[in-house]
Design a protein around this motif. Structure first.
Motif, PDB file in Angstrom:
ATOM      1  N   ALA A  12       0.800  -1.227   0.000  1.00  0.00           N
ATOM      2  CA  ALA A  12       0.000   0.000   0.000  1.00  0.00           C
ATOM      3  C   ALA A  12       0.832   1.277   0.000  1.00  0.00           C
ATOM      4  CB  ALA A  12      -0.949  -0.009   1.195  1.00  0.00           C
ATOM      5  N   ALA A  13       2.122   1.152   0.375  1.00  0.00           N
ATOM      6  CA  ALA A  13       2.979   2.344   0.340  1.00  0.00           C
ATOM      7  C   ALA A  13       3.723   2.451  -0.993  1.00  0.00           C
ATOM      8  CB  ALA A  13       3.983   2.305   1.492  1.00  0.00           C
ATOM      9  N   GLY A  14       3.499   1.502  -1.898  1.00  0.00           N
ATOM     10  CA  GLY A  14       4.237   1.459  -3.158  1.00  0.00           C
ATOM     11  C   GLY A  14       3.605   2.288  -4.258  1.00  0.00           C
ATOM     12  N   GLN A  15       4.230   2.205  -5.460  1.00  0.00           N
ATOM     13  CA  GLN A  15       3.784   3.121  -6.522  1.00  0.00           C
ATOM     14  C   GLN A  15       2.484   2.698  -7.206  1.00  0.00           C
ATOM     15  OE1 GLN A  15       5.913   3.833  -9.994  1.00  0.00           O
ATOM     16  NE2 GLN A  15       6.695   1.754 -10.219  1.00  0.00           N
ATOM     17  N   ILE A  16       2.241   1.417  -7.390  1.00  0.00           N
ATOM     18  CA  ILE A  16       0.944   1.015  -7.976  1.00  0.00           C
ATOM     19  C   ILE A  16      -0.175   1.424  -7.025  1.00  0.00           C
ATOM     20  CG2 ILE A  16      -0.539  -0.931  -8.626  1.00  0.00           C
ATOM     21  CD1 ILE A  16       1.942  -2.358  -9.675  1.00  0.00           C
ATOM     22  N   ALA A  17       0.037   1.133  -5.742  1.00  0.00           N
ATOM     23  CA  ALA A  17      -1.004   1.452  -4.749  1.00  0.00           C
ATOM     24  C   ALA A  17      -1.286   2.950  -4.691  1.00  0.00           C
ATOM     25  CB  ALA A  17      -0.579   0.937  -3.372  1.00  0.00           C
ATOM     26  N   TYR A  18      -0.278   3.751  -4.984  1.00  0.00           N
ATOM     27  CA  TYR A  18      -0.475   5.213  -4.911  1.00  0.00           C
ATOM     28  C   TYR A  18      -1.498   5.680  -5.949  1.00  0.00           C
ATOM     29  CZ  TYR A  18       0.589  10.097  -4.074  1.00  0.00           C
ATOM     30  OH  TYR A  18       0.483  11.424  -3.750  1.00  0.00           O
ATOM     31  N   SER A  19      -1.676   4.883  -6.988  1.00  0.00           N
ATOM     32  CA  SER A  19      -2.756   5.168  -7.938  1.00  0.00           C
ATOM     33  C   SER A  19      -4.010   4.351  -7.588  1.00  0.00           C
ATOM     34  CB  SER A  19      -2.259   4.828  -9.347  1.00  0.00           C
ATOM     35  OG  SER A  19      -3.266   4.952 -10.281  1.00  0.00           O
ATOM     36  N   LEU A  20      -3.780   3.084  -7.271  1.00  0.00           N
ATOM     37  CA  LEU A  20      -4.896   2.147  -7.058  1.00  0.00           C
ATOM     38  C   LEU A  20      -5.825   2.559  -5.908  1.00  0.00           C
ATOM     39  CD1 LEU A  20      -6.207  -0.598  -7.717  1.00  0.00           C
ATOM     40  CD2 LEU A  20      -4.473  -1.685  -6.270  1.00  0.00           C
ATOM     41  N   ILE A  21      -5.229   2.932  -4.792  1.00  0.00           N
ATOM     42  CA  ILE A  21      -6.048   3.261  -3.612  1.00  0.00           C
ATOM     43  C   ILE A  21      -7.045   4.360  -3.953  1.00  0.00           C
ATOM     44  CG2 ILE A  21      -5.965   4.312  -1.300  1.00  0.00           C
ATOM     45  CD1 ILE A  21      -3.148   2.940  -0.997  1.00  0.00           C
ATOM     46  N   PHE A  22      -6.599   5.331  -4.707  1.00  0.00           N
ATOM     47  CA  PHE A  22      -7.456   6.492  -4.996  1.00  0.00           C
ATOM     48  C   PHE A  22      -8.531   6.147  -6.022  1.00  0.00           C
ATOM     49  CE2 PHE A  22      -3.579   7.826  -3.080  1.00  0.00           C
ATOM     50  CZ  PHE A  22      -3.980   8.793  -2.174  1.00  0.00           C
ATOM     51  N   ARG A  23      -8.209   5.241  -6.941  1.00  0.00           N
ATOM     52  CA  ARG A  23      -9.228   4.788  -7.906  1.00  0.00           C
ATOM     53  C   ARG A  23     -10.314   3.973  -7.190  1.00  0.00           C
ATOM     54  NH1 ARG A  23      -7.680   3.877 -13.210  1.00  0.00           N
ATOM     55  NH2 ARG A  23      -9.892   3.471 -13.486  1.00  0.00           N
TER      56      ARG A  23
END
Ligand code: NAI
Length: 325
Positions: A12-23
């Motif tokens: 969750a602190a990584g770069q994919i999650a930085y987009s995914l969480i918000f989507r």
């Protein structure tokens, strides 16, 4: 308003999650009327960084987010989880052999499979994004004794979307004009993007492009797209990976209305791929379930590509066999 569902995101602190969480938080994945409780998991060293992401989630004041939990404990993060997006994985370090990478990830995904088995909703839908995604999904599934193997899937949707985009550009069409695209096999350079059944509008794709383009351009471009993005961006694909994860879960949860999509799922013998690997297949989804599209003719070229990617998955499996017990 519907009852909130729990969505766990690892890495969750990584770069994919930085987009995914918000989507996910904005409703792209489960729809604009589905509230969510976010369950964010990362390793202890990343929790401080994750705190920053959680602050940003708060600052978006998303109407659909009822609660956000950040944790380094899978047993806590997967408590009652309805949708688990397993993104966090160990990247390949300098001098690390393929087998070392498989083993390092196998440990992570066996722990997470067990935690999901104990703590998640009995109907949990699991998507593995972290690489090697297919084999990580196999490990998580094998360790989740109390869940149905079909609840575990791996992401080949980014490859599917990349294939749509390449074919649309080549044929001067829109991606929405294209149907019946398939990604067979592993999310790796052996994957087989197959356009033999694909339609562009009403027309067969194979009549619009020549086989030389398919073999020398289309297939290698889709297979190597991840590497091309790393070369250009200096970082691996993140926003497009997050978008594909949203598409995968959206379609699985809400259905595809007959449209074909590609999902990595436990092989069941369909198309000659014996059980024991997680393999990319064409599927349709309805009522929260996926079904493999059956009865497709497979030509000799396709057969050899499908067998090659299966072979790679069997080799990955052999490297971590002892963790499947
Ligand atoms: P990243 O390195 O930015 O983030 C990974 C995060 O996972 C880090 O915050 C790390 O601390 C965390 N992590 C590591 N071990 C963990 C564990 N045991 N539990 C929870 N979190 C853990 O990486 P990025 O760019 O977000 O990519 C994540 C994964 O997705 C990589 O394995 C990458 O290869 C894969 N990927 C898969 C794609 C696909 O199509 N299937 C496409 C693009 C990337």
């Amino acid at each position: 308003m519907k009852k909130p569902v729990k969505v766990a995101i690892t890495g969750a602190a990584g770069q994919i999650a930085y987009s995914l969480i918000f989507r996910v938080a904005s409703g792209s994945m489960l729809g604009p009327d589905q509230p969510v409780i976010l369950q964010l998991l990362d390793i202890p060293d990343a929790l401080e960084k994750l705190k920053g992401t959680v602050m940003e989630v708060d600052d978006c004041a998303f109407p659909l987010v009822t609660e956000t939990i950040a944790s380094a404990d899978p047993m806590e993060a997967f408590d009652g989880t309805d949708y688990a997006l397993l993104v966090g994985a160990r990247p390949r370090g300098p001098g690390m052999e393929r087998k070392d990478l498989l083993e390092a990830n196998a440990k992570i995904f066996s722990v997470q499979g067990k935690a999901l088995s104990e703590k998640a909703s009995r109907d949990v839908k699991v998507l593995v994004v972290g690489n090697p995604a297919n084999t990580n999904a196999l490990i998580a599934q094998s360790n989740a004794k109390k869940l149905d193997p079909r609840q575990f899937t791996a992401m080949v949707r980014l490859d599917h979307n990349r294939a749509l985009s390449q074919l649309a550009a080549k044929t001067g069409s829109k991606t929405t004009d294209i149907s019946k695209m398939i990604i067979w096999g592993n999310h790796s350079a052996t994957q087989y993007p197959d356009i033999t059944h694909t339609l562009v509008g009403e027309k067969a794709a194979v009549n619009l492009v020549d086989q030389e383009w398919v073999e020398k351009d289309f297939i290698p471009t889709v297979q190597q797209r991840g590497a091309a993005i790393i070369k250009a961006r200096g970082l691996s694909s993140a926003a497009s990976a997050a978008s594909a994860a949203v598409d995968h879960m959206h379609d699985w949860a809400l259905g595809t209305n007959g449209k074909w999509v590609s999902m990595g799922i436990p092989s069941d013998g369909s198309y000659g791929i014996k059980p024991g690997v997680v393999y990319g297949y064409p599927v349709t989804c309805a009522n929260g379930k996926y079904e493999i599209v059956q009865g497709l003719s497979i030509n000799e070229f396709s057969r050899s590509r499908m067998d090659a990617t299966e072979q790679e998955l069997r080799e990955e499996r052999a490297a971590i066999e002892e963790l499947l017990k």
